[in-house]
Motif scaffolding. Structure first.
Motif, PDB file in Angstrom:
ATOM      1  N   VAL A   1      42.797 -54.921   8.955  1.00 14.22           N
ATOM      2  CA  VAL A   1      42.174 -55.916   9.848  1.00 14.22           C
ATOM      3  C   VAL A   1      40.913 -56.483   9.194  1.00 14.22           C
ATOM      4  O   VAL A   1      40.700 -57.699   9.164  1.00 14.22           O
ATOM      5  CB  VAL A   1      41.838 -55.289  11.227  1.00 14.22           C
ATOM      6  N   ARG A   2      40.103 -55.606   8.633  1.00 14.70           N
ATOM      7  CA  ARG A   2      38.858 -56.067   7.998  1.00 14.70           C
ATOM      8  C   ARG A   2      39.164 -56.958   6.797  1.00 14.70           C
ATOM      9  O   ARG A   2      38.570 -58.020   6.625  1.00 14.70           O
ATOM     10  CB  ARG A   2      38.016 -54.861   7.571  1.00 14.70           C
TER      11      ARG A   2
ATOM     12  N   MET B   1      34.392 -57.252  11.812  1.00 13.51           N
ATOM     13  CA  MET B   1      34.244 -55.952  11.142  1.00 13.51           C
ATOM     14  C   MET B   1      33.904 -54.863  12.161  1.00 13.51           C
ATOM     15  O   MET B   1      34.443 -53.760  12.110  1.00 13.51           O
ATOM     16  CB  MET B   1      33.125 -56.007  10.090  1.00 13.51           C
ATOM     17  N   SER B   2      33.017 -55.178  13.106  1.00 11.07           N
ATOM     18  CA  SER B   2      32.586 -54.141  14.056  1.00 11.07           C
ATOM     19  C   SER B   2      33.702 -53.749  15.011  1.00 11.07           C
ATOM     20  O   SER B   2      33.753 -52.615  15.497  1.00 11.07           O
ATOM     21  CB  SER B   2      31.349 -54.603  14.830  1.00 11.07           C
ATOM     22  N   SER B   3      34.627 -54.665  15.293  1.00  7.69           N
ATOM     23  CA  SER B   3      35.665 -54.393  16.299  1.00  7.69           C
ATOM     24  C   SER B   3      36.978 -53.904  15.697  1.00  7.69           C
ATOM     25  O   SER B   3      37.914 -53.589  16.439  1.00  7.69           O
ATOM     26  CB  SER B   3      35.923 -55.663  17.120  1.00  7.69           C
TER      27      SER B   3
ATOM     28  N   ILE C   1      31.834 -48.256  26.272  1.00  5.98           N
ATOM     29  CA  ILE C   1      30.758 -48.872  25.494  1.00  5.98           C
ATOM     30  C   ILE C   1      30.849 -48.288  24.097  1.00  5.98           C
ATOM     31  O   ILE C   1      30.498 -47.129  23.868  1.00  5.98           O
ATOM     32  CB  ILE C   1      29.383 -48.595  26.143  1.00  5.98           C
ATOM     33  N   ALA C   2      31.378 -49.083  23.178  1.00  7.14           N
ATOM     34  CA  ALA C   2      31.646 -48.609  21.825  1.00  7.14           C
ATOM     35  C   ALA C   2      30.490 -49.033  20.917  1.00  7.14           C
ATOM     36  O   ALA C   2      30.318 -50.224  20.631  1.00  7.14           O
ATOM     37  CB  ALA C   2      32.964 -49.181  21.320  1.00  7.14           C
ATOM     38  N   HIS C   3      29.695 -48.049  20.508  1.00 13.20           N
ATOM     39  CA  HIS C   3      28.580 -48.354  19.601  1.00 13.20           C
ATOM     40  C   HIS C   3      29.142 -48.631  18.219  1.00 13.20           C
ATOM     41  O   HIS C   3      29.833 -47.787  17.642  1.00 13.20           O
ATOM     42  CB  HIS C   3      27.593 -47.182  19.562  1.00 13.20           C
ATOM     43  N   THR C   4      28.865 -49.817  17.727  1.00 13.21           N
ATOM     44  CA  THR C   4      29.458 -50.238  16.456  1.00 13.21           C
ATOM     45  C   THR C   4      28.383 -50.816  15.533  1.00 13.21           C
ATOM     46  O   THR C   4      27.236 -51.012  15.942  1.00 13.21           O
ATOM     47  CB  THR C   4      30.552 -51.303  16.688  1.00 13.21           C
ATOM     48  N   ILE C   5      28.801 -51.077  14.320  1.00 10.28           N
ATOM     49  CA  ILE C   5      27.901 -51.650  13.307  1.00 10.28           C
ATOM     50  C   ILE C   5      28.451 -53.006  12.907  1.00 10.28           C
ATOM     51  O   ILE C   5      29.604 -53.113  12.474  1.00 10.28           O
ATOM     52  CB  ILE C   5      27.815 -50.728  12.077  1.00 10.28           C
TER      53      ILE C   5
END
Lengths: 295, 327
Positions: free
Chosen positions: A27-28, A47-49, A246-250
């Motif tokens: 995906v990325r 990228m984060s998802s 709530i997905a903490h992502t970068i």
């Protein structure tokens, strides 16, 4: 668990988490390639998802390419429509669309518009791109399915900046009021929005408390931990209330030069060198490089 | 202590006619669901809530969420009818654009309380822009019936029609104009009074006033044709052009801003097909105010005498045009 959506060529990957990690990697890479070819697009949120998309389409949701007209399929609504490159990429990985055609992003006559459009691509379920509407559409779907005694579940993904739209909180109130236990909302909480961080633009915290106060089942997870995502999605399917993860992502996750660098948050244009470097960082093979960038 | 009288239950208003028709037809349209934002008593769908409670969905005072949720309901095979006041439809117009029209959903928006017909609630509540705004969205059909008979027919027509529709009802009691033999077809206007000197094209509450204006004009020997143009989009271009050819002068009349509504639709058609003098009767690009509907119609110059005055102006312009052509 959906056993129908398996990619054709991932024989190397054996267990589920490895397979999903490989899907997320694709995906990325695919999202960066399509944005590179388009000359514009939002790579940071894609990228984060990516890990969330891989878990939703590769494991959690009961939806597969040949069943896209099946009324009992689960529905997914991309409320943060600007993450379209990631949606197209996961669709390409699991066979909802062609891997090569879906690289033709944001071009005249391409069905892969800058934001998803259901008349171009029925499998995206509805048209989004104006923040706040997708969660309302998902709520309408959940109510409508229940009225027809259809057990299908409804999933939606929101961005964090999107939560500043008042409609999201109208929607949150109505989902709890109508006890939509079949609804799961996933927030890609990468803390950064178009111009700056959420904290600078419009503070969201205390975010979990807000959703709890609105009557939702709330889970907070690391949005890049595949095992944690799978567990959270499974739990969300068992609650009487609507669930929010709530997905903490970068933002920019997986591409070191992009991670948490503000320049890569909005719509950007990649040079060939940047695209090469990003795909290399994601472990692209020479064949993958060629397949994705030399089309 | 007795309850206060509910103004909404007044007899022959278009909103009540709509609500009763919807309730009566519900069993013929099993996919029909009705969405409300806490004003069912005002929009007429309190009838439906009572007759079909399982297909009545409450969204509270949150029109944006309601409008987009209708898109989701349509996506899973239902036929949602979104009901609220016209002014609150404006609040959710972007949801109507993206989640209903762009996605081409079979969803209907039925708006009560349009125009100066709202009356005492005042300028903030009087939507004078809705026809223009909804007309500008690709794929949207826009309808404004003229009386209770036509409202019932139009209600059936929009339920049988596949695609998004915006339809105005009305708050105030309105006179019956049409008998049981009346026919309503989406996209078709009707000549409801013959005349060859000019044509008055009207919709909604202005149709009754146009007929009264035609009576006034007859006293001066002017025979005005009156067209009931209940569909603003798609406009009946053939009928508009024919009236221009046959009468040579047009007056439009609507309870709406003079910009962008029925007058705009008629003028666009005429400019492209059959140019002729046009006068526009409507609210002249200002906001409304509190007052009774008839008082407001006179104050803002959309009552029968103002339509008649516009007719005389347009006839004068046509004669001037004719002289120019002779030279």
């Amino acid at each position: 668990m959906n056993m129908h959506a398996q990619p054709a060529n991932d024989t190397a990957a054996t267990n589920l988490e490895d397979r999903l990690a490989e899907a997320a990697r694709f995906v990325r890479m695919h999202a960066i390639a399509s944005i590179y070819h388009a000359g514009s697009g939002h790579p940071g949120g894609a990228m984060s998802s990516a890990d969330l998309f891989a878990c939703l389409y590769g494991a959690e949701m009961n939806v597969w390419p040949r069943g896209i007209a099946d009324p009992t399929r689960d529905r997914f609504v991309l409320s943060k429509g600007h993450a379209a490159p990631a949606l197209y990429a996961v669709g390409a990985y699991y066979g909802f669309c062609d891997r090569k055609e879906s690289l033709n992003l944001r071009k005249l006559h391409s069905p892969f518009q800058g934001h998803p459009h259901v008349l171009d691509l029925p499998w995206v379920e509805t048209s989004t791109g104006s923040l706040g509407q997708g969660i309302s559409v998902a709520i309408g779907m959940a109510i409508g399915l229940r009225l027809q005694n259809n057990p299908a579940r409804v999933y939606t993904m929101l961005g964090d900046g999107e939560l500043q739209e008042g409609e999201v909180w109208e929607a949150a109130m109505s989902a709890a009021h109508h006890k939509l236990g079949t609804l799961t909302a996933v927030i890609d909480y990468n803390k950064l929005q178009s111009d700056a961080s959420n904290d600078v633009i419009m503070r969201l915290e205390p975010l979990a408390d807000k959703w709890r106060a609105f009557g939702w089942d709330v889970q907070e997870i690391d949005g890049h931990d595949i095992a944690a995502i799978l567990v959270a999605l499974r739990h969300a399917g068992e609650t009487a209330e609507p669930s929010v993860i709530i997905a903490h992502t970068i933002k920019g996750k997986g591409v070191p030069y992009m991670e948490n660098i503000p320049t890569w948050h909005g719509s950007v244009k990649f040079t060939r060198q940047q695209a090469d470097e990003a795909l290399a960082a994601l472990g692209a093979s020479a064949d993958e490089m060629k397949e994705l960038l030399d089309v | 202590m007795s309850s206060p009288a509910l103004i909404a239950s007044n007899g022959d208003s278009l909103r009540e006619a709509f609500g009763k028709a919807l309730s009566a037809m519900a069993d013929e349209f099993p996919k029909l669901v009705v969405l409300d934002a806490d004003i069912a008593g005002g929009t007429g769908v309190h009838h439906f809530r009572k007759s079909h409670p399982g297909r009545f969905v409450q969204f509270g005072i949150a029109e944006q969420n309601m409008m987009a949720a209708a898109g989701g309901m349509a996506a899973v095979g239902l036929m949602p009818v979104v009901t609220t006041f016209a002014v609150f439809c404006l609040r959710a117009i972007e949801q109507a654009r993206l989640s209903l029209c762009y996605a081409r959903r079979n969803a209907k928006i039925v708006a009560s309380h349009p125009g100066l017909d709202v009356g005492p609630d005042g300028g903030s509540a009087q939507a004078l822009e809705d026809l223009a705004c909804f007309r500008a969205i690709p794929g949207m059909t826009v309808i404004s019936p003229a009386d209770a008979t036509e409202m019932a027919l139009a209600t059936r027509a929009i339920l049988e029609f596949d695609g998004p529709v915006y339809m105005r009802t009305g708050r105030s009691p309105s006179p019956r104009l049409f008998g049981d033999d009346h026919v309503f077809r989406i996209g078709k206007g009707q000549i409801i009074r013959q005349g060859d000197d000019l044509t008055i094209i009207a919709c909604g509450a202005e149709v009754a006033r146009a007929l009264a204006a035609a009576d006034l004009l007859l006293r001066d020997g002017i025979q005005a044709r009156v067209v009931n143009m209940a569909t603003i989009k798609p406009i009946d271009a053939e009928l508009v052009a024919r009236c221009a050819r046959e009468t040579g002068a047009i007056v439009t009349a609507e309870d709406h801003n003079i910009h962008g509504g029925l007058g705009g639709a008629v003028a666009e058609t005429l400019a492209a097909t059959t140019p002729c003098p046009v006068e526009f009767v409507g609210v002249k690009d200002v906001f409304g105010a509190s007052g009774e509907p008839e008082e407001l119609a006179h104050h803002y110059e959309i009552a029968a005498p103002h339509i008649a005055a516009a007719a005389k102006r347009v006839l004068k312009r046509r004669r001037a045009d004719a002289r120019v052509k002779i030279k």
